[in-house]
Design a protein around this motif. Sequence first.
Motif, short mmCIF file in Angstrom:
data_model
loop_
_atom_site.label_atom_id
_atom_site.label_comp_id
_atom_site.label_asym_id
_atom_site.label_seq_id
_atom_site.Cartn_x
_atom_site.Cartn_y
_atom_site.Cartn_z
N PRO A 114 0.86 -1.24 -0.21
CA PRO A 114 0.24 0.05 0.07
C PRO A 114 0.76 1.13 0.11
CG PRO A 114 -0.51 -1.47 1.63
CD PRO A 114 0.70 -2.02 0.99
N GLU A 115 1.97 1.11 0.56
CA GLU A 115 3.00 2.30 0.67
C GLU A 115 3.50 2.95 -0.76
OE1 GLU A 115 3.26 -0.20 2.26
OE2 GLU A 115 4.16 -0.07 4.37
N MET A 116 3.56 1.85 -1.57
CA MET A 116 4.03 1.94 -2.81
C MET A 116 2.85 2.58 -3.85
SD MET A 116 5.31 -0.82 -5.70
CE MET A 116 4.88 -0.45 -7.49
N LEU A 117 1.86 1.87 -3.73
CA LEU A 117 0.57 2.48 -4.31
C LEU A 117 0.11 3.89 -4.03
CD1 LEU A 117 -1.50 -0.59 -4.74
CD2 LEU A 117 0.02 0.17 -6.26
N SER A 118 0.40 4.04 -2.59
CA SER A 118 -0.04 5.55 -2.33
C SER A 118 0.92 6.73 -2.84
CB SER A 118 -0.16 5.60 -0.66
OG SER A 118 1.04 5.93 -0.29
N GLY A 119 2.17 6.16 -3.04
CA GLY A 119 3.04 6.99 -3.54
C GLY A 119 2.90 7.12 -5.16
N LEU A 120 2.23 6.43 -5.65
CA LEU A 120 1.82 6.36 -7.35
C LEU A 120 0.67 7.01 -7.44
CD1 LEU A 120 3.60 3.08 -8.12
CD2 LEU A 120 4.29 5.19 -8.56
N GLY A 121 -0.41 7.12 -6.29
CA GLY A 121 -1.65 7.52 -6.34
C GLY A 121 -2.70 6.38 -7.07
N ILE A 122 -2.42 5.16 -6.56
CA ILE A 122 -3.35 4.05 -7.24
C ILE A 122 -4.33 3.81 -5.84
CG2 ILE A 122 -3.56 1.58 -7.90
CD1 ILE A 122 -2.58 3.44 -10.20
N LYS A 128 4.75 -5.40 20.82
CA LYS A 128 4.24 -4.33 20.10
C LYS A 128 2.99 -4.70 19.52
CE LYS A 128 8.65 -4.22 18.04
NZ LYS A 128 9.71 -4.04 17.08
N LYS A 129 2.26 -3.37 19.19
CA LYS A 129 0.72 -3.74 18.97
C LYS A 129 0.33 -3.11 17.54
CE LYS A 129 -1.03 -3.11 23.49
NZ LYS A 129 -1.22 -2.17 24.61
N ILE A 130 -0.63 -3.73 16.86
CA ILE A 130 -1.21 -3.44 15.58
C ILE A 130 -2.77 -3.99 15.41
CG2 ILE A 130 -0.38 -5.42 14.39
CD1 ILE A 130 0.23 -3.49 11.96
N LEU A 131 -3.49 -3.08 14.75
CA LEU A 131 -5.06 -3.50 14.64
C LEU A 131 -5.15 -3.91 13.16
CD1 LEU A 131 -7.45 -2.88 16.44
CD2 LEU A 131 -7.92 -1.03 14.96
N ILE A 164 7.09 -5.26 10.98
CA ILE A 164 5.62 -4.90 10.77
C ILE A 164 5.56 -3.48 10.45
CG2 ILE A 164 3.57 -5.08 11.53
CD1 ILE A 164 4.30 -7.93 12.63
N MET A 165 5.14 -3.17 9.46
CA MET A 165 4.92 -1.53 9.17
C MET A 165 3.48 -1.49 8.96
SD MET A 165 7.87 -0.45 6.61
CE MET A 165 8.17 -2.00 5.44
N HIS A 166 2.84 -2.41 8.51
CA HIS A 166 1.43 -2.10 7.99
C HIS A 166 0.58 -3.41 8.06
CE1 HIS A 166 -1.64 -1.79 4.83
NE2 HIS A 166 -1.66 -0.18 4.75
N PRO A 167 -0.65 -3.35 8.24
CA PRO A 167 -1.29 -4.28 8.45
C PRO A 167 -1.17 -5.48 7.31
CG PRO A 167 -2.99 -2.62 8.87
CD PRO A 167 -1.64 -2.03 8.48
N VAL A 168 -0.91 -5.21 6.24
CA VAL A 168 -0.49 -6.28 5.30
C VAL A 168 0.54 -7.37 5.76
CG1 VAL A 168 -1.34 -5.23 3.11
CG2 VAL A 168 0.92 -4.78 3.85
N ASP A 169 1.31 -6.76 6.41
CA ASP A 169 2.46 -7.62 6.99
C ASP A 169 1.85 -8.79 7.92
OD1 ASP A 169 4.84 -6.33 5.73
OD2 ASP A 169 4.15 -4.54 7.13
N VAL A 170 0.78 -8.41 8.68
CA VAL A 170 0.28 -9.48 9.65
C VAL A 170 -0.67 -10.21 8.56
CG1 VAL A 170 -1.48 -9.69 11.33
CG2 VAL A 170 0.18 -7.80 11.30
N ILE A 171 -1.22 -9.58 7.59
CA ILE A 171 -2.21 -10.47 6.78
C ILE A 171 -1.42 -11.50 6.10
CG2 ILE A 171 -3.64 -10.50 4.66
CD1 ILE A 171 -4.62 -7.73 5.86
N GLU A 172 -0.27 -11.15 5.52
CA GLU A 172 0.83 -12.28 5.09
C GLU A 172 0.95 -13.48 5.81
OE1 GLU A 172 4.63 -12.04 2.17
OE2 GLU A 172 5.10 -12.19 4.25
#
Lengths: 503, 556
Positions: free
Chosen positions: A452-460, B280-283, B331-339
């Motif tokens: 998502p970080e990559m896509l937000s940078g690109l505006g997608i 550490k925590k994430i939602l 873990i930076m983002h929820p996608v990391d947990v989803i993986e």
Amino acid sequence: MADVLKTLNPVERKLLSVLRGEFTVPTLVKMTGLQEVEVVRGAQWLSNKGLADIKESPEETVVLGKNGIEYSKKGLPEQRFLEVLTREMTIEEIGKKAELNNAELSVSLGILRRKNTITIRKDKALHVKRTPQGDKFINSKSLEGKFIQKQFPLQIAILSDEDKYALSELKKRQDIVKVETTKNRTIAPTAEGKKIQESLSTATEVIERLTPDMLRAGSWKNKEFRTYDVKINVPKVFAGKTQPYADFIHQAREKLALMGFIEMDGPTVELEFFNFDALYQPQNHPARTAMASYSVKGTGKLPDPALVQRVKTAHETGGKTGSTGWGGTWSPEVAARLIARAQDTAISPRYLSRKDMKVPGKYFSLVRCYRPDVIDATHGVEFNQLGGFIVGKGLSFRNLLGLLKEFAAEMTGATEFKFFPDYFPFTEPSVQISAKTDWGWMELCGAGVFRPEMLSGLGIKEPVIAWGFGIDRLAMLKLGVTDIRKLFDQDLTSLRNSKKVML
Amino acid sequence: MPTITVSHTDLNKLMGKPMPLKKLTDEAILYVKGELEKADGDELKIEIAETNRPEFWSAEGIARELRAQYGLDKGGIPKYKVLPPRIDVIVDPGLKNIRPHTVCAVVRGVKLGEHGLLQLIQLQEKLCDTFGRKRKEVAIGVYDMHKIKTPIHYKAVHPDKLSFVPLEFTSEMTLRQVLAEHPKGKEYGHLLEGHTKYPVFIDSASNVLSMPPIINSNHTGKVLPETKDLFVECSGHSLEVLNPALNVIVTALAERGGIIEAVRIRLGTKKTVTPNLKPKKILIKHEDIEAMAGMTLTQNQVLQLLKRSRYDTKATKSNYACEYPAYRQDIMHPVDVIEDVLISMGYNTIVPEAPVIASQGEVMKKHKVSRAFAEQLIGQGAQEILSYTLTNRTSIFKKMNKPEGDCVSIENATSQNWSVFRTSILPCLMEFLAANTKSEYPQHVFEIGTVVLPDKTKETRSSNDIHAAMCLASPNSDFTKARQSIETALNTLGFEIETAELKDNTFISGRSASILINKKIVGCVGEIHPKVLNEWNIQVPVCVWEINIEEVFIQK
């Protein structure tokens, strides 16, 4: 019998017509006026057809050596020695007058003394004087002297006893005569050949080659064509051909287009911004060191400031994506560095950030990439990568697996495959598909869902599933080469003999 | 990606239940993104694709993850007791611009043994090398606690004012000598370049522990299989990187029975206690998991999967409040947990579903015309070849009898042979002919490919073009034959050409021409000058042409 007659070509006919006994090749050359190669080849053809016998017997011949050639002109050293010896002389004097070197002088001394033709007196130097016996020898040549005057090469089989004696004497001396063994080839007709000879003169003329004149005049009518041996091998010719790997790449492009993907392209020299930053690859990533990518002299210009700002935010704080980002300070100077494109994925952000980007859409690129390496059978500094993405609402990881499975089947024909969790800085989840091929299990394609970080940078806003093939490995498998350098084959002979491969 | 070596027996012991080799290597190691490279008896070489999870780079971490995945423990966050600090590390503020930070810990009563020691050394190496960017970000030292007199000082010292015996050495060296003469000093010395003082760990008896990020001392830095109590320090520039590195090491040691004891780090009046193993925590949203998976899942399924991935989770109606172990920093983002959820599910158990998106695919025009053009040349009986786009200045200028010109060059070329981008295809064809002088003539070869030209107006300071070029090498090739070749090919594709005189030292004077379409130069044709043929050691006449495919077919 008549059938055999029809197969005879003009050379064979000529040869057979004169072959009334057993002849050597040189004789036949004289008799027919044909070239030596024609005679040899014609005899072989006749022999193949059972019309002639070729006999080969080893034959010993004598030829002159280096000294022999010289002596045949100037005379043998001992003869010249004796001839200049008009009075008693020192050995040096004789050498000078008869133009003999030390080796020749000492050989001559030995021979002449044995034959009682000289006497030797030892003072400070050697003094030599001719005997009356020696006087006689001046006028009559020795057997050896006569021998070297003959025409060479000489067949040993026909030598007289005197010649044989001379030969045995000369063989003991340095480089005067050499005995060589050659193959003596004689050709004679077989019984079948003799029969054909009879009808050869009365047989109707056969046509060797149809000519425009014959067609115009109709002279081919009532004549027969010489029949060919249609089973014989013909010489190879070189046709125009594609380079197998170039052809493979072309087929891969066509295949992707057939699967509904639109081709993309980008510059060979790329900004680190597109090769790394826009892919959310952190600026301290090991792939961004001189060890892992080729840097190009000069500094590039960053694209649209709004795009740069969004990418910067994504790196530093994650922006509005709910991500922490990589943290730290993102440097535009690092992003403006130029490199030789290190991965084909560099092209994706160029397209994803376009205003006219079609969503949903399927895109691919197949381009040359570069990486510093020591070139060997498995590594090249230049290689091709095939990659791409699908952008569209509702795309899931499960769809990505489906796409990979389709690719594996389309590109390798494999029916067995396996997914492996993988890691790429710009995708999460990440996956790799391996397929069972002729070479065993092979890593085929790395893939993932763009972060998502990559896509937000690109505006997608929509999800993007992305994939990349090691197309070189696949090409090696398909083209049957085990050395990656062979993909850029620099050997003309092997290119001329290459086979067409269908992807 | 790191490749590590582990012992199957050791792994089994750490898991608490033996696992057959096949199951381990075919299935289990996928949970840690591992792939078996080689099995040599008990020794397994495993490549770990995950460069952001150093906790997977040792037998202890792998066993811990697999215990949860296979229900050999309760799953969730592993609980490690951390005893309060008994020792202090005093940090010199003078290190601020050199290597300012350290985080430390003590681990007591660890049962290392041969396996444990090997894993410790390997993990330390991989952490410094891959995670620590070749020691720039993280350097780690592990010492025998009993040889150290506390408190320990981390301070900046003048290179000539202190000496010690480096690891595996017998004589004392000053810090400056270590940097200049020791193999590790030569390898990592650049990390201290430009500093007038170097960092050292030194104890209260003035024994040097180490000189980070270069080398440990032989006295304290030598750890043996039977060493029980260890002091661990990590030094670098950022606490965000150092803390997880320390946590990875101490929790791995705790897996071998070690009791973790905290250390007080004192910088002036400021005191911090490390390690910090607080989760550490994430939602995570349930709908996000389902959207990514592409299937519906029950809350219970998700909770089970999270537990197996070592998360402690509190579920609300549609969300999961996840806690994860302190050794994780990926873990930076929820996608990391989803993986992690999907990996626990097993990629190979998910039924693939190809995306249905109707679209019209297309090959780029320049590639389509390149192929059509190639067909023409193949029809003329020519052989296509393929070369590298990287070449060298000698080939494109000197050997073509051209003055030195501009081209795009590589700064860190691995070989002079591949140090610039080609600006034309002809030199590649000449090189090919030179390599094939033993092959039968005529040799008619062509190539269609990319050339790279300097272009200051472009954002990448260069532009790409596709060129096509052909060489006719044969005793009776001449200008006419070369011109016939290019003219026929272009005619067939619908272009009429004109030619104009061209002065170019690559060619025989008066036997070369520019090729023009609609008054615009698109290429050249000519007889190669004998001087050029001599440079390449080619013994037959060569006539050539080269055109810019994009100029011809794609009006720019």
